[in-house]
Design a protein around this motif. Structure first.
Motif, PDB file in Angstrom:
ATOM      1  N   ILE A 155      -1.412 -31.269  50.021  1.00 58.58           N
ATOM      2  CA  ILE A 155      -0.660 -31.910  48.945  1.00 58.58           C
ATOM      3  C   ILE A 155       0.309 -31.668  47.373  1.00 58.58           C
ATOM      4  N   TYR A 156       0.861 -32.063  46.377  1.00 57.12           N
ATOM      5  CA  TYR A 156       0.705 -30.337  45.914  1.00 57.12           C
ATOM      6  C   TYR A 156       1.747 -31.803  44.482  1.00 57.12           C
ATOM      7  N   GLY A 157       1.587 -31.249  43.564  1.00 55.82           N
ATOM      8  CA  GLY A 157       2.163 -31.721  42.199  1.00 55.82           C
ATOM      9  C   GLY A 157       2.570 -30.001  41.761  1.00 55.82           C
ATOM     10  N   SER A 158       4.515 -30.251  40.842  1.00 54.49           N
ATOM     11  CA  SER A 158       4.947 -29.300  41.236  1.00 54.49           C
ATOM     12  C   SER A 158       5.222 -28.968  39.606  1.00 54.49           C
ATOM     13  N   PHE A 159       5.298 -28.306  38.850  1.00 53.47           N
ATOM     14  CA  PHE A 159       5.701 -29.063  37.084  1.00 53.47           C
ATOM     15  C   PHE A 159       6.888 -27.271  36.307  1.00 53.47           C
ATOM     16  N   GLY A 160       7.906 -27.512  35.738  1.00 56.94           N
ATOM     17  CA  GLY A 160       8.247 -26.633  35.282  1.00 56.94           C
ATOM     18  C   GLY A 160       9.286 -27.177  33.946  1.00 56.94           C
ATOM     19  N   MET A 161       9.533 -26.024  33.335  1.00 58.83           N
ATOM     20  CA  MET A 161      10.127 -26.680  31.914  1.00 58.83           C
ATOM     21  C   MET A 161      11.417 -25.482  31.475  1.00 58.83           C
ATOM     22  N   LYS A 162      12.340 -25.388  30.787  1.00 59.11           N
ATOM     23  CA  LYS A 162      12.910 -24.197  30.684  1.00 59.11           C
ATOM     24  C   LYS A 162      12.094 -23.792  29.176  1.00 59.11           C
ATOM     25  N   LYS A 165      16.707 -20.872  26.421  1.00 55.57           N
ATOM     26  CA  LYS A 165      17.664 -21.256  27.188  1.00 55.57           C
ATOM     27  C   LYS A 165      18.182 -20.096  28.261  1.00 55.57           C
ATOM     28  N   ASN A 166      17.364 -19.363  28.655  1.00 59.70           N
ATOM     29  CA  ASN A 166      18.007 -19.135  30.142  1.00 59.70           C
ATOM     30  C   ASN A 166      16.798 -18.565  31.227  1.00 59.70           C
ATOM     31  N   PHE A 167      15.750 -19.381  29.876  1.00 60.13           N
ATOM     32  CA  PHE A 167      14.460 -18.697  30.406  1.00 60.13           C
ATOM     33  C   PHE A 167      13.367 -20.006  31.183  1.00 60.13           C
ATOM     34  N   SER A 168      12.819 -20.422  31.924  1.00 60.77           N
ATOM     35  CA  SER A 168      12.162 -21.251  31.985  1.00 60.77           C
ATOM     36  C   SER A 168      10.517 -20.693  33.093  1.00 60.77           C
ATOM     37  N   ILE A 169       9.620 -21.704  33.079  1.00 59.11           N
ATOM     38  CA  ILE A 169       8.478 -21.282  33.688  1.00 59.11           C
ATOM     39  C   ILE A 169       8.133 -22.463  34.157  1.00 59.11           C
ATOM     40  N   GLY A 170       6.674 -22.036  35.204  1.00 60.47           N
ATOM     41  CA  GLY A 170       6.634 -23.418  35.676  1.00 60.47           C
ATOM     42  C   GLY A 170       5.453 -23.096  36.801  1.00 60.47           C
ATOM     43  N   ILE A 171       4.290 -24.430  37.034  1.00 58.14           N
ATOM     44  CA  ILE A 171       3.028 -24.572  37.084  1.00 58.14           C
ATOM     45  C   ILE A 171       3.165 -25.231  38.878  1.00 58.14           C
ATOM     46  N   TYR A 214      14.772 -16.578  35.663  1.00 54.32           N
ATOM     47  CA  TYR A 214      15.526 -15.752  34.124  1.00 54.32           C
ATOM     48  C   TYR A 214      16.990 -16.389  34.964  1.00 54.32           C
ATOM     49  N   GLN A 215      17.859 -17.080  34.048  1.00 54.61           N
ATOM     50  CA  GLN A 215      19.221 -16.801  34.473  1.00 54.61           C
ATOM     51  C   GLN A 215      20.398 -17.100  33.321  1.00 54.61           C
ATOM     52  N   LYS A 216      21.482 -16.241  34.010  1.00 52.85           N
ATOM     53  CA  LYS A 216      21.824 -15.498  33.003  1.00 52.85           C
ATOM     54  C   LYS A 216      23.602 -15.162  33.466  1.00 52.85           C
ATOM     55  N   LEU A 217      24.510 -15.983  33.166  1.00 48.89           N
ATOM     56  CA  LEU A 217      25.604 -16.577  32.743  1.00 48.89           C
ATOM     57  C   LEU A 217      26.440 -14.862  32.900  1.00 48.89           C
ATOM     58  N   LEU A 218      27.507 -14.805  33.892  1.00 46.83           N
ATOM     59  CA  LEU A 218      27.905 -13.926  33.196  1.00 46.83           C
ATOM     60  C   LEU A 218      29.804 -13.643  33.321  1.00 46.83           C
ATOM     61  N   LYS A 219      30.721 -12.359  34.014  1.00 50.06           N
ATOM     62  CA  LYS A 219      31.820 -12.878  33.701  1.00 50.06           C
ATOM     63  C   LYS A 219      32.287 -13.456  34.645  1.00 50.06           C
ATOM     64  N   ASN A 220      33.488 -14.179  34.679  1.00 44.69           N
ATOM     65  CA  ASN A 220      33.871 -14.939  35.851  1.00 44.69           C
ATOM     66  C   ASN A 220      32.907 -16.070  35.971  1.00 44.69           C
ATOM     67  N   ASN A 221      32.162 -16.801  35.655  1.00 47.04           N
ATOM     68  CA  ASN A 221      31.655 -17.973  35.979  1.00 47.04           C
ATOM     69  C   ASN A 221      30.598 -17.572  36.838  1.00 47.04           C
ATOM     70  N   VAL A 222      30.089 -16.043  37.257  1.00 44.65           N
ATOM     71  CA  VAL A 222      29.508 -15.504  37.808  1.00 44.65           C
ATOM     72  C   VAL A 222      27.475 -15.211  36.884  1.00 44.65           C
ATOM     73  N   TYR A 223      26.787 -16.026  37.884  1.00 42.69           N
ATOM     74  CA  TYR A 223      25.601 -16.142  37.252  1.00 42.69           C
ATOM     75  C   TYR A 223      24.514 -15.098  38.069  1.00 42.69           C
ATOM     76  N   LEU A 224      23.848 -14.785  37.551  1.00 45.60           N
ATOM     77  CA  LEU A 224      22.362 -13.849  37.782  1.00 45.60           C
ATOM     78  C   LEU A 224      21.018 -14.484  37.315  1.00 45.60           C
TER      79      LEU A 224
END
Length: 428
Positions: A155-162, A165-171, A214-224
């Motif tokens: 059984i697990y409990g999982s939490f994440g937060m930004k 702007k482009n960086f999130s962490i979780g436990i 980490y999520q970054k928006l690049l050109k032409n609405n493509v994200y990394l």
């Protein structure tokens, strides 16, 4: 959906999950059984990727940081049907098993955080093997029956937060628990009593997983996307008893115990090292995505009285490489339903970390490797819900060194039901 009805369904299916026999692989004989990677059906059909992947309505069992991107409350139910063909020394045997894979719930907390909880199996034991011994004349001399059942759930409990702007962490915190029973019964011809060795193990332990994305928006609405998870080292404590006794077998096949030869307490542990998963991916929002994951873990260490019973196997370093993604032709299509379907595919190459001694020599161990290719469909229902179908064909092990080769076909099914909670009604 009526939430009271949902709670009843969760309770009933949770009981089913804990009570079922979930495996038919001979390799579940070793250690804690046949281990499962914690992935949803959506992830499994993309080769098991998840370190960098996130979605606004799908859960992610790999990286807790992905919870930060949840925008809808999501109920997830997963099931697995496994068709297995076992080959050894020219012989072949088929088997089939069905299991409930997971029950989970996730929901957003504000605009920058999310939480999920659930229950799922992490290993299973379920085998029944028979070995016949013949004399020089070809007459049956002895029968040995190997049987095992049980497994470990979590059984697990999982939490994440930004965090930015482009960086999130979780436990994530989880608690693992289960029971495993293994037995070996030997019956010699013209001997009234058989002998049986049986282990009854109780397994308990907790673990913590940390994650980043980490999520970054690049050109032409493509994200990394890039991500990493670190499941910290933990212990699975094992207690129980091992018995050796004589018995007779009734006409119905039931055991009738006679004399106990020995009764010994089991006290040991599996020391699980740090597990690291790294991932990277590219995509276009609600259009396509391609991701790559690499997972690595040092060898599991067996301690205590358990270390006296593992001469037939050992653990070594494990790793997994997964590549996969999805494609949606046109998510808002009105004219074609199939343009709104999510098409998924992936491939997985894994060194399981299990090495088996098939020759009887303590120096001749063979690594058990696993290869699988998968594809799937995400079929949209009303509003935001989906039925997800997954198909996987794979091969594990080999017939070298007197071992077993498994060819398997997995059919996976999940329901992902999404809706909005905690939204104030507006009155015009």
């Amino acid at each position: 959906m009526n939430r009271k009805i949902l709670v009843v369904i969760l309770l009933i299916t949770s009981t089913t999950l804990l009570a079922q026999r979930t495996n038919s692989s001979p390799y579940s004989f070793f250690g804690i059984g046949d281990e499962f990677s914690p992935t949803t059906v959506e992830q499994s059909t993309m080769g098991g990727i998840g370190a960098a992947y996130n979605h606004y309505k799908y859960l992610n069992f790999t990286n807790p940081a992905a919870n930060a991107y949840l925008r809808y409350t999501t109920y997830a139910f997963g099931a697995l049907n496994n068709s297995l063909t076992v080959k050894s020394d020219g012989e072949k045997q088929d088997s089939n098993s069905t299991t409930l894979s997971y029950i989970a719930l996730g929901f957003p907390i504000g605009q920058k955080a999310g939480f999920s909880l659930g229950i799922q199996p992490i290993s299973s034991v379920g085998y029944s093997l028979r070995s016949n011994t013949f004399d020089v004349n070809g007459d049956l001399q002895a029968i040995t029956l190997y049987q095992g059942e049980g497994g470990i759930n979590r059984i697990y409990g999982s939490f994440g937060m930004k965090l930015f702007k482009n960086f999130s962490i979780g436990i994530e915190a989880d608690y693992s628990f289960g029971n495993i029973e293994n037995s070996i019964t030997n019956q010699i011809d013209n001997v009234n009593l058989a002998t049986k060795y049986k282990e009854e193990n109780i397994v308990r332990g907790g673990a913590v997983t940390l994650g980043t994305q980490y999520q970054k928006l690049l050109k032409n609405n493509v994200y990394l996307n890039a991500g990493a998870t670190f499941k910290l080292g933990n212990d699975l404590n094992v207690t129980g008893n091992e018995y050796l006794y004589s018995l007779t077998v009734s006409s119905s096949g039931a055991d009738i115990p006679r004399d106990t030869i020995s009764n010994t307490a089991i006290d040991g542990k599996y020391k699980m090292p740090l597990k690291t998963t790294l991932g990277v991916g590219f995509g276009k929002f609600d259009k396509w995505y391609v991701g790559l994951d690499y997972e690595n873990q040092d060898a599991i260490e067996v301690l205590g009285s358990l270390s006296n019973t593992n001469a037939s196997y050992r653990y070594e370093n494990s790793n997994r490489l997964s590549l996969g993604g999805f494609y949606i032709p046109r998510i808002n299509s009105i004219s074609s339903y199939w343009d709104r379907v999510t098409y998924r595919a992936g491939v997985r190459l894994e060194k399981t970390g299990l090495a088996v001694n098939g020759s009887g020599s303590n120096t001749n161990f063979t690594s058990i490797n696993d290869f699988g290719i998968s594809f799937g469909l995400g079929l949209p229902l009303k509003q935001l819900s989906n039925v997800n179908l997954g198909f996987e064909y794979g091969k594990r092990g080999s017939t070298t060194n007197n071992l077993i080769e498994e060819n398997y076909f997995n059919f996976r099914l999940s329901f992902s039901l999404s809706e909005s909670w905690f939204i104030k009604r507006k009155i015009d």
